[in-house]
Every structure is written in C-alpha cells, then in structure tokens.
Design an enzyme around this catalytic site. Structure first.
Site, PDB file in Angstrom:
ATOM      1  N   CYS A  36     -13.563 -26.639   0.248  1.00 37.04           N
ATOM      2  CA  CYS A  36     -13.980 -25.335   0.782  1.00 37.04           C
ATOM      3  C   CYS A  36     -15.407 -25.036   0.333  1.00 37.04           C
ATOM      4  O   CYS A  36     -15.701 -24.989  -0.869  1.00 37.04           O
ATOM      5  CB  CYS A  36     -13.048 -24.223   0.317  1.00 37.04           C
ATOM      6  SG  CYS A  36     -13.653 -22.593   0.830  1.00 37.04           S
ATOM      7  N   ILE A  37     -16.279 -24.798   1.290  1.00 35.41           N
ATOM      8  CA  ILE A  37     -17.702 -24.664   0.973  1.00 35.41           C
ATOM      9  C   ILE A  37     -17.973 -23.390   0.152  1.00 35.41           C
ATOM     10  O   ILE A  37     -18.736 -23.440  -0.813  1.00 35.41           O
ATOM     11  CB  ILE A  37     -18.566 -24.735   2.263  1.00 35.41           C
ATOM     12  CG1 ILE A  37     -20.048 -24.782   1.904  1.00 35.41           C
ATOM     13  CG2 ILE A  37     -18.268 -23.591   3.218  1.00 35.41           C
ATOM     14  CD1 ILE A  37     -20.930 -25.255   3.044  1.00 35.41           C
TER      15      ILE A  37
END
Lengths: 101, 118, 130
Positions: free
Chosen positions: C77-78
């Site tokens: 997840c960025i």
C-alpha cells in the site's frame, strides 16, 4: 462453518477473545494462533470459557504455537490441533475468515 | 455482483493510525461502489464521540467519518454492549449509527461475504 | 482455489512469519495466490534495507524469495509505505528523499488493489497482531 475467527493476542492482556466469545455465531469456528493459544492454559478461566462454548462452535489451535508453549499434550477434547495445510483447508471450509488484527 | 464487506473498527481514536487506516479501506471501497458496512466494536466506539484531536496535534478523524455517506458507506453500526460497558449514550454518537446487540452482530458477520477487523 | 492474503504486521511480529508459512502452504496444497497485499506495518516486509542478525530468520528476504520464485503479484500500500518510510525509486524522487528501500518484485499501489483482490479471490485472509 460460517465464519472462522482467527485470534493471535494473549487473552490475559487483551480483550479480543472476550469480545469474540460475545459475538461468535452458533456455527462459527475459532482458531487460536500465536499467544492466543495461551487461552488453553490448564486451570485458566479462559480455558473454562472455551470448554463451555456451545457445541456448534468448532475450536482449533495452531500446532506450532501449542508446541512452542508446551500445550500440545493437554488439549481439551474439543480443541483440534492444526498444522498449516489443515489451516489452509479450514479457511476454505469456512465461508469467510475474520482475523482479529 | 460485488461481495459485501464488513469492516470492524476496534481501536480508540487518539493513540495511533489504525482507526484512520481502517477508514481509508472504507473510503477506497466506497469509491469503487462496493457494498461496505462499518461496525464500531470495543474501544472503537469512542471514535463516535467527537474526540478533540487538536489537543494532540492530530488530523481530525471525525471529518473522515462524516464523509462516509458521500462515499456510499451508509451502513454504520455500533455494539450496544460496548457502549453500555463504557457509560456512553448512543443518542450522542456522531455520525448517527444503528445499535446492535451481540446476536445482531453475529448475524451481521454471517450476512457479509468478507470481514476485515482492525 | 484463489487466495488473497493481506499482511498487516511488521517482520518482527510472529504473525508476519505465520502469514508467510500460510502462503507457502496455500501453494503446496495446490491452490493459488492471486495477490499478496501489505498494509500498515506489513509494508516493512518489502524493505531491502532491513538487516537481520545472521542467526535469525530474515523475513524480508524470505518474502522476497517467495514472491520471486512463484512470480506472485505483491502489492505494498503506497500511502502506508510512504508514512513508514518504505519508498521505491520513483517515490524517493517525487518526495526528494535520499534513498529508497522497495524494489522489484514489489509494487507500490493503492488500497483499490486490496479491494480488487478481495473481490476476485475465493478467500481473503488477513494476518496481523503479535
């Protein structure tokens, strides 16, 4: 099995097991992993609570965590020890898995 | 047909990023029009009583909560038992949520296809 | 059967190793993993900068080998990664940071990838906590 509940916190310092036992469905399963297997400590209130769960609730514990904590030889009759392949099978047997993260 | 997702928020609001990171899952799913329900359980119920985030130099989580309906997340529930144990009054919850007893929560788990508890 | 596996805990938590052993068992049992998704402290699993003592299990390396060997779709997840300092080269340049710690086979992407995986897989299973 409708929902397989997955726990990993110690029931002696954390409310997840208590909370889970309040809302667990009559046809759900409960798999204890990590420190959650400490709920099976002989003589503990948590073990008694598990033994008193309705018969429809299936109880499991992850084998490696039992062995690590010397609990593998004193399991209540209704608790099944599972290895990883059986863990995978259990997750498929249930409609869904609810991990109490 | 999309699978329905039940998100369960169990953490009190002011001590870490977990409540916000759960809401982010809700908002991302809402943006994809997924059927999402949100249940406040255990200490998660404190999120509904407008904490003073500014006192701890934190971003206001309540704004994210209020935004949920705009993202299509309209099914909001709270565990009645957890409110009662903490002396909280459901009528003062913000945003308004539906109170559920333990049996209704079991039914909620059973009626959704997916659950994420954080 | 197709599994979506989400990891929420850092490599120093026992649940991180449990996720890896479960994922290995999924493949060994003849099932497939449609996506691994790393969220919250789970993003540290993708770090190439973690140094593990020689006599301890090196989980970031074990994850890297597992993902590479089986050519898995492994998404970090960025937003969670940026918040925790796990950047790839593109993000390091975007935010003007000196170094980066996330490389192939890991991909930085959004939470939509978690939903997409959960929707399409036969089973979603999350690992986190201790």
């Amino acid at each position: 099995m409708k929902t397989l509940h997955l726990l990993s916190h110690s029931p002696f310092t954390d409310q997840r097991l208590t909370s889970c036992l309040h809302v667990i469905g009559a046809n759900d399963g409960l798999l204890l992993t990590g420190d959650a297997v400490l709920a099976l400590q002989p003589g503990s209130l948590q073990r008694k609570a598990l033994e008193l769960m309705p018969a429809g609730v299936q109880l499991f514990a992850l084998e490696e965590d039992l062995i690590a904590r010397h609990l593998q030889d004193c399991l209540p009759e209704r608790v099944n020890s599972v290895d990883y392949p059986r863990f995978v099978a259990l997750s498929l047997q249930a409609d869904k898995v609810n991990s109490w993260l | 047909m999309s699978k329905s997702l039940l998100l369960v928020s169990r953490h009190a609001p002011c001590s870490g990023s977990t409540p916000r990171e759960l809401l982010d899952i809700a908002l991302a799913g809402g943006a994809f029009d997924l059927p999402i329900s949100l249940l406040f359980l255990d200490d998660g119920v404190f999120q509904l009583f407008t904490p003073n985030f500014a006192a701890l130099e934190q971003k206001n989580l309540s704004a994210n909560l209020q935004a949920l309906p705009m993202f299509g997340v309209e099914q909001l529930y709270v565990a009645e038992r957890c409110l009662r144990d903490r002396g909280l009054d459901s009528t003062k919850a913000q945003p308004a949520v539906q109170c559920l007893d333990d049996a209704a929560i079991s039914a909620l788990y059973a009626s959704h296809d997916l659950v994420i508890t954080l | 059967m197709q599994f979506a596996i989400a990891v929420f805990s850092a490599p120093e938590q026992a649940s991180n190793r449990r996720a890896l052993r479960f994922a290995e068992a999924v493949l060994a049992e003849g099932h497939a993993i449609s996506r691994l998704f790393f969220y919250q402290a789970g993003v540290h699993s993708a770090s190439s900068q973690q140094v593990t003592a020689q006599d301890e299990l090196d989980l970031p390396r074990a994850w890297h080998e597992f993902v590479t060997q089986h050519q898995l779709d492994a998404v970090v997840c960025i937003a969670a990664a940026l918040r925790r300092g796990q950047l790839n080269q593109a993000e390091a340049e975007r935010y003007n940071r000196d170094g980066y710690s996330v490389q192939t086979p890991w991909e930085l992407s959004g939470l939509g990838q978690l939903h997409d995986a959960a929707q399409s897989a036969d089973r979603l299973i999350c690992f986190g906590g201790p």
